[in-house]
Design a protein around this motif. Structure first.
Motif, PDB file in Angstrom:
ATOM      1  N   CYS A  77      -4.147  -5.315  10.498  1.00  0.00           N
ATOM      2  CA  CYS A  77      -2.692  -5.176  10.491  1.00  0.00           C
ATOM      3  C   CYS A  77      -2.290  -4.077  11.463  1.00  0.00           C
ATOM      4  O   CYS A  77      -3.005  -3.095  11.630  1.00  0.00           O
ATOM      5  CB  CYS A  77      -2.198  -4.840   9.081  1.00  0.00           C
ATOM      6  N   CYS A 195       4.170  -6.734   0.951  1.00  0.00           N
ATOM      7  CA  CYS A 195       3.280  -7.751   1.511  1.00  0.00           C
ATOM      8  C   CYS A 195       2.331  -8.317   0.451  1.00  0.00           C
ATOM      9  O   CYS A 195       1.120  -8.102   0.509  1.00  0.00           O
ATOM     10  CB  CYS A 195       2.481  -7.192   2.701  1.00  0.00           C
ATOM     11  N   CYS A 282      -1.202  -3.584  -0.622  1.00  0.00           N
ATOM     12  CA  CYS A 282      -0.866  -4.876  -0.018  1.00  0.00           C
ATOM     13  C   CYS A 282      -2.119  -5.756   0.081  1.00  0.00           C
ATOM     14  O   CYS A 282      -3.222  -5.308  -0.217  1.00  0.00           O
ATOM     15  CB  CYS A 282      -0.278  -4.641   1.366  1.00  0.00           C
TER      16      CYS A 282
HETATM   17  S1  SF4 Z   1       2.204  -3.222   3.702  1.00  0.00           S
HETATM   18 FE1  SF4 Z   1       0.087  -3.657   4.306  1.00  0.00          FE
HETATM   19  S2  SF4 Z   1       0.066  -5.743   5.166  1.00  0.00           S
HETATM   20 FE2  SF4 Z   1       2.209  -5.019   5.067  1.00  0.00          FE
HETATM   21  S3  SF4 Z   1       2.598  -4.184   7.125  1.00  0.00           S
HETATM   22 FE3  SF4 Z   1       1.954  -2.451   5.819  1.00  0.00          FE
HETATM   23  S4  SF4 Z   1      -0.285  -2.345   6.033  1.00  0.00           S
HETATM   24 FE4  SF4 Z   1       0.357  -4.317   6.872  1.00  0.00          FE
END
Ligand code: SF4
Length: 306
Positions: A77, A195, A282
């Motif tokens: 990510c 997320c 997430c």
């Molecule tokens: S919450 Fe987790 S998956 Fe969503 S943008 Fe942030 S690091 Fe990436």
């Protein structure tokens, strides 16, 4: 650069500070590029069991993303998180006074070489330090244990899931019923923001600070391990089912899988207080752990390092 270049097996001739720095660097690199197998398996199982079309499409996109990150050696990510370490240090281990400086250097190096997104900003001036370090960052949680080895875990924590973490001081009279309501309300309020599918670290008791720290630490427990206390394991299952009955689903677009798991922990509390903390993680549930033994051999526990 290949992971093999960083694999450290056999006794190391490095100075202890350099060895800890290398291990810290490896852990950050492993964590942001490869998810631990329990998380990948849970995502795969969720994909197979998901019945919503939107949910399946999103889980498929997540699984493809994970595969590409591994193939291309690139972070899963763009948000590589705030850098947190957990250190379990044997009281007789060497070089404990060097750990903080070494992990700070590891963070700076990982920012440039992996690379990690610079995510450490002064809250007042808004100036980004540019290297993921700053006041209290990387944050290091310490446990002093028996023995002469050091266990280090890296937990790069994404901002989206961090933003919906919740702490409540409910009344003791509300008890477990109040706890369940608090957790479910937090999940509903969070919606798509963290997320999903998420992992929830839930902690009850202690004080406000202890509850949140314990909830976040609960995220380190692998998804295939329930709480050893059968009553708490039942509570974890109940919260898991309740969260998944909300229909929020993968990435908040509807479906059966809003969470992949719920890990519950507790601390004793003041008779007048009932703190409840919910730490959201997430789908990019990144963590990596290694042991540095007294003979300076290194074992990576969460990832295979060939
Ligand atoms: S919450 Fe987790 S998956 Fe969503 S943008 Fe942030 S690091 Fe990436």
């Amino acid at each position: 650069m290949d992971f093999n270049s960083y694999a450290l097996h056999g006794g190391s001739t490095l100075e202890i500070e350099s060895l800890i720095e290398d291990v810290g660097f490896n852990l950050l690199r492993l964590a942001v590029i490869r998810l631990p197998s329990d998380v990948k398996e849970a995502l795969q199982k969720a994909y197979e069991a998901e019945t919503s079309e939107a949910g399946r499409v999103n889980l498929k996109a997540i699984l493809t993303n994970i595969e590409f990150a591994e193939k291309l050696n690139t972070p899963i990510c763009q948000d590589t998180g705030t850098i947190i370490f957990y250190v379990k240090a044997g009281g007789k281990a060497q070089g404990l006074d060097k750990v903080e400086a070494a992990l700070r250097e590891a963070t700076k190096r990982a920012t440039t070489e992996v690379p990690l997104r610079p995510n450490a900003v002064d809250p007042f001036t808004r100036k980004n330090s540019g290297d993921n370090t700053g006041r209290f960052i990387p944050y290091i949680n310490w446990d002093i244990t028996d023995g002469d080895s050091v266990e280090i875990t890296a937990l790069p924590k994404g901002g989206g899931s961090e933003n919906v973490c919740a702490l409540g001081m409910i009344t003791p009279g509300e008890g477990v019923k109040g706890l369940k309501k608090f957790v479910l309300d937090a999940v509903i309020r969070a919606g798509a923001k963290p997320c999903p599918p998420n992992i929830l670290g839930v902690a009850v008791g202690g004080g406000a600070d202890i509850a949140m720290k314990t909830a976040k630490k609960a995220l380190l427990r692998p998804l295939n391990q329930s709480n050893p206390n059968p009553e708490l394991a039942r509570l974890e299952k109940e919260l898991y089912e309740a969260a998944n009955s909300t229909g929020i689903g993968p990435m908040g677009l509807g479906g059966k899988f809003t969470v992949l798991g719920v890990n519950v922990e507790y601390a004793h509390r003041h008779p007048a207080s009932y703190p409840v903390a919910v730490a959201f993680q997430c789908w990019a549930a990144r963590r990596a752990t290694a042991w540095i033994n007294a003979d300076r051999t290194v074992e990576y526990l969460t990832h295979e390092v060939r």
